[in-house]
Design a protein around this motif. Structure first.
Motif, mmCIF file in Angstrom:
data_model
loop_
_atom_site.group_PDB
_atom_site.id
_atom_site.type_symbol
_atom_site.label_atom_id
_atom_site.label_comp_id
_atom_site.label_asym_id
_atom_site.label_seq_id
_atom_site.Cartn_x
_atom_site.Cartn_y
_atom_site.Cartn_z
ATOM 1 N N ALA A 1 -16.879 -1.089 30.580
ATOM 2 C CA ALA A 1 -16.852 -2.351 30.159
ATOM 3 C C ALA A 1 -16.152 -3.118 31.607
ATOM 4 C CB ALA A 1 -16.029 -2.539 29.304
ATOM 5 N N VAL A 2 -16.731 -4.284 31.750
ATOM 6 C CA VAL A 2 -16.252 -5.163 32.745
ATOM 7 C C VAL A 2 -15.124 -6.223 32.281
ATOM 8 C CG1 VAL A 2 -16.630 -6.643 34.946
ATOM 9 C CG2 VAL A 2 -17.955 -4.352 34.380
ATOM 10 N N ILE A 3 -14.074 -6.362 32.644
ATOM 11 C CA ILE A 3 -13.273 -7.319 32.036
ATOM 12 C C ILE A 3 -13.011 -8.390 33.059
ATOM 13 C CG2 ILE A 3 -11.229 -8.017 30.765
ATOM 14 C CD1 ILE A 3 -13.094 -5.840 29.263
ATOM 15 N N ALA A 4 -13.464 -9.655 32.925
ATOM 16 C CA ALA A 4 -13.241 -10.358 34.108
ATOM 17 C C ALA A 4 -11.855 -11.339 33.874
ATOM 18 C CB ALA A 4 -14.154 -11.373 34.360
ATOM 19 N N CYS B 1 -6.027 -19.458 32.764
ATOM 20 C CA CYS B 1 -6.932 -18.376 32.779
ATOM 21 C C CYS B 1 -6.962 -17.505 31.586
ATOM 22 C CB CYS B 1 -5.974 -17.511 34.200
ATOM 23 S SG CYS B 1 -5.821 -18.196 35.483
ATOM 24 N N HIS B 2 -7.932 -16.993 31.461
ATOM 25 C CA HIS B 2 -8.416 -16.246 30.497
ATOM 26 C C HIS B 2 -8.927 -14.853 30.759
ATOM 27 C CE1 HIS B 2 -11.773 -18.529 30.511
ATOM 28 N NE2 HIS B 2 -12.450 -17.516 29.920
ATOM 29 N N GLU B 3 -8.942 -13.774 30.023
ATOM 30 C CA GLU B 3 -9.866 -12.654 30.080
ATOM 31 C C GLU B 3 -10.861 -12.843 29.376
ATOM 32 O OE1 GLU B 3 -7.496 -9.175 29.241
ATOM 33 O OE2 GLU B 3 -6.944 -9.083 31.436
ATOM 34 N N GLN B 4 -12.172 -12.300 29.836
ATOM 35 C CA GLN B 4 -13.430 -12.174 29.046
ATOM 36 C C GLN B 4 -14.313 -11.182 29.425
ATOM 37 O OE1 GLN B 4 -15.445 -16.072 29.304
ATOM 38 N NE2 GLN B 4 -17.665 -15.113 28.809
ATOM 39 N N THR B 5 -14.638 -10.518 28.457
ATOM 40 C CA THR B 5 -15.726 -9.201 28.692
ATOM 41 C C THR B 5 -16.939 -9.656 29.170
ATOM 42 O OG1 THR B 5 -14.490 -8.417 26.750
ATOM 43 C CG2 THR B 5 -16.351 -7.122 27.365
ATOM 44 N N VAL B 6 -17.219 -9.051 30.460
ATOM 45 C CA VAL B 6 -18.694 -9.595 30.939
ATOM 46 C C VAL B 6 -19.658 -8.915 30.025
ATOM 47 C CG1 VAL B 6 -20.030 -9.400 33.041
ATOM 48 C CG2 VAL B 6 -17.343 -9.765 33.164
ATOM 49 N N SER C 1 -22.142 1.725 37.213
ATOM 50 C CA SER C 1 -21.148 3.013 37.208
ATOM 51 C C SER C 1 -19.886 2.516 37.345
ATOM 52 C CB SER C 1 -21.706 3.939 38.318
ATOM 53 O OG SER C 1 -21.415 3.293 39.541
ATOM 54 N N VAL C 2 -18.830 3.617 37.449
ATOM 55 C CA VAL C 2 -17.329 3.289 37.683
ATOM 56 C C VAL C 2 -17.168 2.682 38.888
ATOM 57 C CG1 VAL C 2 -14.976 4.271 37.338
ATOM 58 C CG2 VAL C 2 -16.529 4.633 35.699
ATOM 59 N N GLN C 3 -17.817 3.601 39.858
ATOM 60 C CA GLN C 3 -17.796 3.385 41.450
ATOM 61 C C GLN C 3 -18.153 2.088 41.724
ATOM 62 O OE1 GLN C 3 -19.678 6.102 44.108
ATOM 63 N NE2 GLN C 3 -18.731 5.443 45.688
ATOM 64 N N SER C 4 -19.311 1.536 41.122
ATOM 65 C CA SER C 4 -19.894 0.473 41.518
ATOM 66 C C SER C 4 -18.982 -0.805 41.065
ATOM 67 C CB SER C 4 -21.280 -0.014 41.082
ATOM 68 O OG SER C 4 -21.815 -0.993 41.077
ATOM 69 N N CYS C 5 -18.396 -0.504 39.799
ATOM 70 C CA CYS C 5 -17.690 -1.491 39.126
ATOM 71 C C CYS C 5 -16.515 -1.716 39.797
ATOM 72 C CB CYS C 5 -17.123 -1.013 37.609
ATOM 73 S SG CYS C 5 -16.285 -2.340 36.839
ATOM 74 N N TRP D 1 -10.821 -8.446 38.099
ATOM 75 C CA TRP D 1 -11.790 -8.230 37.163
ATOM 76 C C TRP D 1 -11.063 -6.675 37.003
ATOM 77 C CZ3 TRP D 1 -13.609 -8.548 41.950
ATOM 78 C CH2 TRP D 1 -13.880 -7.099 42.752
ATOM 79 N N ARG D 2 -11.336 -5.983 36.055
ATOM 80 C CA ARG D 2 -11.195 -4.477 35.754
ATOM 81 C C ARG D 2 -12.248 -3.850 35.125
ATOM 82 N NH1 ARG D 2 -8.367 -4.246 30.398
ATOM 83 N NH2 ARG D 2 -8.005 -6.071 29.749
ATOM 84 N N CYS D 3 -12.343 -2.361 35.358
ATOM 85 C CA CYS D 3 -13.296 -1.641 34.599
ATOM 86 C C CYS D 3 -12.735 -0.725 33.598
ATOM 87 C CB CYS D 3 -13.988 -0.799 35.838
ATOM 88 S SG CYS D 3 -14.434 -1.874 37.043
ATOM 89 N N VAL D 4 -13.056 -0.808 32.575
ATOM 90 C CA VAL D 4 -12.677 0.000 31.335
ATOM 91 C C VAL D 4 -13.952 0.874 30.934
ATOM 92 C CG1 VAL D 4 -11.449 -0.145 28.892
ATOM 93 C CG2 VAL D 4 -11.183 -1.743 30.851
#
Length: 69
Positions: A3-6, A17-22, A31-35, A57-60
């Motif tokens: 999951a990518v959280i922006a 600002c706010h977080e949003q799941t892409v 992939s984790v590496q690509s994220c 952004w963060r990758c989960v």
């Protein structure tokens, strides 16, 4: 599943600002590496949010609850 959280900030009010799941089919096979490297899909996704700036952004691993677009 990754999951990518922006973190999006308003261009007109940068402290708003706010977080949003892409959520898009382009991210279904990220992939984790690509994220972690800044998945190129983020640039395309941001075109759909012209009034906002991608601050971070963060990758989960796993499905995340959150606001999707």
């Amino acid at each position: 599943m990754i999951a990518v959280i922006a973190l999006l900030c308003s261009l007109s009010s940068p402290t708003n600002c706010h977080e949003q799941t892409v959520t898009t089919s382009d991210f279904a096979s990220v992939s984790v590496q690509s994220c972690l490297m800044g998945a190129p899909q983020l640039a395309d996704w941001m075109k759909e949010h012209p009034a906002e700036r991608l601050a971070a952004w963060r990758c989960v691993i796993g499905k995340q609850g959150g606001r999707g677009a």
